[in-house]
Design a protein around this motif. Structure first.
Motif, short mmCIF file in Angstrom:
data_model
loop_
_atom_site.label_atom_id
_atom_site.label_comp_id
_atom_site.label_asym_id
_atom_site.label_seq_id
_atom_site.Cartn_x
_atom_site.Cartn_y
_atom_site.Cartn_z
N LYS A 366 39.72 28.59 -4.62
CA LYS A 366 39.36 27.99 -5.87
C LYS A 366 40.54 27.13 -6.74
O LYS A 366 40.62 26.57 -7.72
N THR A 367 41.89 27.61 -6.22
CA THR A 367 43.05 26.82 -6.70
C THR A 367 43.08 25.45 -6.55
O THR A 367 43.79 24.66 -7.18
N ALA A 368 42.15 24.87 -5.57
CA ALA A 368 41.99 23.60 -5.12
C ALA A 368 40.74 23.08 -5.99
O ALA A 368 40.41 21.98 -5.72
N ASP A 369 40.19 23.97 -6.62
CA ASP A 369 38.79 23.57 -7.19
C ASP A 369 39.14 23.06 -8.79
O ASP A 369 39.65 23.98 -9.87
N GLU A 370 38.67 21.89 -9.28
CA GLU A 370 39.04 21.45 -10.69
C GLU A 370 38.26 22.32 -11.72
O GLU A 370 38.76 22.53 -12.64
N LYS A 371 37.05 22.88 -11.40
CA LYS A 371 36.24 23.59 -12.43
C LYS A 371 37.10 24.89 -12.56
O LYS A 371 37.27 25.56 -13.64
N PHE A 372 37.45 25.50 -11.54
CA PHE A 372 38.33 26.89 -11.83
C PHE A 372 39.56 26.29 -12.54
O PHE A 372 39.96 27.20 -13.35
N LEU A 373 40.70 25.47 -12.21
CA LEU A 373 41.39 25.03 -12.98
C LEU A 373 41.44 24.82 -14.49
O LEU A 373 41.97 25.26 -15.42
N LEU A 374 40.21 24.24 -14.68
CA LEU A 374 39.69 24.02 -15.95
C LEU A 374 39.39 25.29 -16.75
O LEU A 374 39.58 25.69 -18.01
N GLN A 375 38.69 26.32 -15.97
CA GLN A 375 38.51 27.70 -16.47
C GLN A 375 39.89 28.39 -16.85
O GLN A 375 39.91 28.95 -17.88
N LYS A 376 40.92 28.10 -16.08
CA LYS A 376 42.03 28.81 -16.15
C LYS A 376 42.65 28.07 -17.61
O LYS A 376 43.38 28.90 -18.41
N ARG A 377 42.49 26.70 -17.82
CA ARG A 377 42.91 26.53 -18.90
C ARG A 377 42.44 26.57 -20.24
O ARG A 377 43.09 26.90 -21.24
N ILE A 378 41.00 26.70 -20.06
CA ILE A 378 40.23 27.45 -21.39
C ILE A 378 40.66 28.70 -21.73
O ILE A 378 40.69 29.06 -22.89
N GLU A 379 40.81 29.64 -20.73
CA GLU A 379 41.19 30.78 -20.85
C GLU A 379 42.34 31.07 -21.47
O GLU A 379 42.76 31.87 -22.54
#
Length: 447
Positions: A366-379
């Motif tokens: 997931k750390t290579a997944d743009e959606k996951f990184l976006l989720q972390k930014r939103i959180e």
């Protein structure tokens, strides 16, 4: 507070040494046994994953006044450095000022034994415990399992002797003792990034470095001497596995293709790869953890977990925090101390085992997944604006001492909300808008 007792701790590792310090604080005579040589007198390398000390660990160390001594050998890491094949991303761990701390396992173990000896604990190395008489807390020590044994009688025995504990092995032969172990189909191998000639680090020393590649990954954690301890995690068999890397050429080709920016900083790659062993990863669960008022298990001896949340040591140290709180509460009533200890810790040990297993998927994929990184930014954005309403799962586990069970339950609930938020149209453009904030607030209120 308690009547002084003669207590044996089996295992001189991190948790056993810390337990010895706490038991000395409570006024007891403490003898620590280990079947291995004194780690302070041997070279320790080749099988290590550097430790990541976080809030639970620091609480346990500070509770007995040794935290500052350990901070001297620790390096703060405030972010992940995510090495993709074609770029490098950074991801902050928590709020400003929140860090996990990289510590060499061998360096910390030596320090903990020194601190325990300074507190008055006595250590006995190269002493092989083959059995324990549970009913009267007697250790049976000898050169071989079938040879002559010497009996050592104690008032209490603590098993702090790791995932393959001899103390637990005796407890397993009781009726109604539940036990399971599950090995991952992947292993790990230690590699090494040396310091620059001037002693500086070749990579950012305040980052936890990850090369996520799905089914396999490489990590690197900094050491005080300017080096990094690297760990390669891979399946044992199949495509992209240890079984495929059989000679120097195959290892070099694999790293050039999959970890191209690591080649320059690991000059002894093939030498380390074939010199160091390939080690296994196991989750071990059992219950009960205690026998009457005589014997108790702590740390990996009762809840070994995979290392992907960096919580193995922290969870073991938290065992000692809880145990000491119960000692203060119940005094000489060891039966109640032990009963309450296992009742409180078992669900939390199971929760962090589950979280640790899941975190491999986060780190490797997931750390290579743009959606996951976006989720972390939103959180992160939402939690900074509404800290009383949202604490990210990683922060609940790492920068808190609230129960692991709570972190698991709330983390699952928050992830359900985030998966719905990520489905919103144009979320990549509006992720930090007030409209998205209101959507999250509404979802929280409906719970």
């Amino acid at each position: 507070m308690q009547t002084p007792l003669k207590i044996a701790v089996v295992g001189s590792g991190l948790v056993g040494s810390l337990l010895a310090i706490y038991l000395k604080k409570a006024g007891h005579e403490v003898h620590v046994y280990d079947r291995s040589p004194d780690i302070r007198k041997i070279t320790f390398s080749g099988r290590s994953i550097n430790l990541a000390m976080s809030d639970r660990g620091w609480k346990a160390l500070d509770g007995v006044g040794v935290g500052d001594a350990v901070r001297e050998i620790a390096i703060p890491m405030d972010k992940r450095a995510i090495h993709l094949v074609d770029k490098l991303n950074y991801q902050q761990y928590g709020k400003d000022g929140e860090s996990i701390y990289s510590i060499s396992r061998g360096t910390l173990n030596r320090k903990m034994i020194d601190l325990a000896e300074a507190a008055g604990a006595e250590f006995y190395f190269e002493q092989k415990i083959w059995d324990v008489t549970l009913s009267d807390a007697t250790l049976h020590i000898g050169e071989t399992e079938r040879g002559e044994w010497e009996d050592k009688k104690y008032d209490l025995v603590f098993g702090a002797d790791g995932a393959f504990s001899r103390v637990r092995h005796r407890m397993q032969r009781q009726s109604m003792f539940n036990y399971s172990q599950e090995f991952l189909n992947m292993g790990y191998k230690e590699l090494h990034i040396p310091a620059n000639p001037d002693g500086s680090h070749k990579l950012d020393k305040h980052s936890f470095h990850i090369w996520p590649r799905g089914e396999y990954m490489l990590i690197a954690l900094p050491n005080l001497d300017g080096s990094f301890t690297c760990t390669l995690f891979m399946p044992f068999e199949g495509e992209n596995s240890f079984a495929e890397l059989t000679n120097q050429e195959s290892v070099t080709d694999f790293f050039e293709k999959n970890f191209p920016d690591s080649i320059e900083v690991i000059p002894m790659l093939t030498e380390d790869f074939f010199k160091n062993p390939t080690s296994t990863l196991v989750t071990m669960k059992c219950f009960p953890w205690t026998f009457k008022d005589k014997v108790a298990l702590v740390g990996d001896a009762c809840h070994a977990i995979v290392p992907f949340y960096g919580q193995g040591m922290n969870a073991g140290f938290e065992d000692i925090t809880v145990l000491y709180q119960l000692i203060e509460k119940y005094g000489d009533d060891w039966q109640t101390v032990f009963s309450e200890y296992e009742k409180e810790r078992k669900p939390n040990a199971d929760a962090i085992a589950e979280l640790s297993y899941r975190n491999f998927m986060e780190m490797s994929t997931k750390t290579a997944d743009e959606k996951f990184l976006l989720q972390k930014r939103i959180e992160k954005h939402f939690s900074e604006k509404y800290p009383e309403k949202w604490i990210p799962l990683y922060s609940r586990v790492t920068f808190s001492d609230r129960p692991y069970t709570e972190a698991l339950a709330i983390g699952d609930f928050q992830n359900e909300i985030m998966q719905k938020i990520l489905q919103l149209e144009n979320i990549e453009q509006i992720w930090d808008s007030e409209w998205v904030e209101q959507k999250i607030l509404a979802a929280l209120e409906q719970a």
